[in-house]
Design an enzyme around this catalytic site. Structure first.
Site, short mmCIF file in Angstrom:
data_model
loop_
_atom_site.label_atom_id
_atom_site.label_comp_id
_atom_site.label_asym_id
_atom_site.label_seq_id
_atom_site.Cartn_x
_atom_site.Cartn_y
_atom_site.Cartn_z
CB VAL A 5 39.64 39.48 40.12
CG1 VAL A 5 40.92 39.27 39.31
CG2 VAL A 5 39.12 38.15 40.66
CB SER A 7 43.29 43.85 45.55
OG SER A 7 42.24 44.47 44.86
CG MET A 26 47.93 53.05 47.76
SD MET A 26 49.66 52.63 47.45
CE MET A 26 49.53 51.65 45.95
CB CYS A 94 54.85 52.20 41.01
SG CYS A 94 53.31 52.46 41.93
CB CYS A 200 48.91 52.84 36.75
SG CYS A 200 50.20 53.94 37.39
#
Length: 366
Positions: A5, A7, A26, A94, A200
């Site tokens: 939501v 992005s 990505m 990251c 992630c």
């Protein structure tokens, strides 16, 4: 874009303005490294969602595979830290190494993106520009977002000034609830999507210890009650417990918590009670500190009185007031009040009110 939501709303906000937009998805993790197959892979669903949103907003989009860069720059160093008993934060690295590192490198060298001036993300963070006496141009400052409960400057605290200067954070003035309301109002596909949690590459369905056991060889050692000196259990590796974590051991008279790891003897020490004094520290030493303004750190850190500031060593914590000193022996941070569950390897970010100055790695709690 991630397909989530945040992005999605970011893309819609920018699409309604006079920007020449292109979207990038990505791919940072290759499940074939684990199973040899992409079957059931979460990134494919995310990629489908991103394409759906971009079609709706009429934005060109492409996928960039950064799984190799993620593995080399983020995952492998994190594995080494976990194996040594430290507590790294891959999400912080990251942002530095991949989103604002490898991605910008890839875009800079790609003719299709040769005219890219800015990179916008759905992070809850802010940015402004500040004039300084030692620079002919204003410099970017990383600032907390309006929604303090969702603020993500801690995760962005490692990005270099060059990356920050090219960044846009359109959600800086919004609360999360407002972002969801906008997504529903604009009928974006991600409006009802649940928020992603956790690291992630681990995902939300797997246990962290179970995941790491695929990559780190078991190294059993003793779990010792710090109050009695007796061994009460055996662990499978220092990485299997974190400082401050509940030890979840049966047969103990009360709940036990991890207070210390001794790397030399491969021993984990536990204490009774969540507020045991052994879980608190007054000072920490910090290594590899990176100021976002690398060439002009605050001068007060070099003074005997030190720099008065606030720090975070976890994302979801209240800022802790402290004094920061930095000399030839390194950086030392002294807390106004003792802090609980501070672990070597954690990222510590320094703030002057809402301004994030940078971050380093906790080396040694004292």
């Amino acid at each position: 874009m991630s397909g989530g939501v945040d992005s999605s709303v970011t893309a819609k906000i920018l699409a309604d303005k006079d920007y020449d937009l292109s979207a990038v998805f990505m791919r940072n993790w290759d499940t074939r490294d684990e199973s040899g197959s992409d079957q059931g892979c979460e990134w494919k669903k995310d990629w489908e969602d991103v394409q759906k949103i971009c079609r709706m907003l009429d934005i060109p989009v492409r996928m960039i595979d950064l799984s190799r860069e993620y593995w080399m720059r983020v995952f492998e160093p994190s594995l080494r830290a976990w194996e040594s008993g430290h507590t790294p934060n891959p999400d912080v690295w990251c942002n530095k190494e991949v989103k604002f590192g490898a991605l910008l490198e890839r875009l800079t060298g790609d003719p299709a993106f040769s005219n890219v001036s800015w990179i916008a993300t759905g992070h809850y963070a802010g940015k402004d520009w500040k004039s300084t006496c030692d620079s002919s141009r204003p410099r970017p400052r990383l600032l907390k977002s309006r929604d303090y409960t969702k603020d993500q400057t801690y995760y962005l605290s490692s990005i270099p000034e060059t990356g920050l200067s090219r960044s846009l954070f359109p959600l800086s003035g919004f609360k999360k609830t407002e972002v969801r309301e906008l997504a529903a109002k604009w009928k974006l596909p991600a409006a009802a999507r649940n928020e992603s949690m956790g690291i992630c590459f681990v995902g939300e369905k797997r246990k962290f210890e179970e995941f790491l056991s695929q990559y780190i060889i078991s190294k059993p050692g003793s779990i010792v009650d710090m109050t009695t000196g007796e061994q009460v259990a055996t662990h499978q590796g220092l990485w299997s417990y974190t400082i401050g974590q509940g030890a979840k051991l049966g047969g103990m008279p009360q709940r036990m918590f991890v207070a210390k790891k001794e790397i030399e003897t491969n021993t984990i020490f536990i204490v009774p009670g969540a507020d045991n004094p052994a879980l608190y520290v007054n000072k920490i030493r910090v290594s590899d500190f990176n100021w976002i303004w690398a060439d002009s750190p605050p001068q007060d850190v070099l003074q005997p009185s030190g720099l008065r500031a606030h720090i975070k060593y976890r994302h979801c914590m209240t800022d802790a007031p402290c004094t920061v000193h930095h000399d030839e022996s390194g950086m030392r941070i002294t807390f106004d009040e003792p802090q609980r569950a501070v672990a070597p390897g954690q990222i510590v970010a320094i703030y002057l009110e809402d301004w994030c100055l940078g971050c380093g790695v906790i080396d040694l709690p004292e």
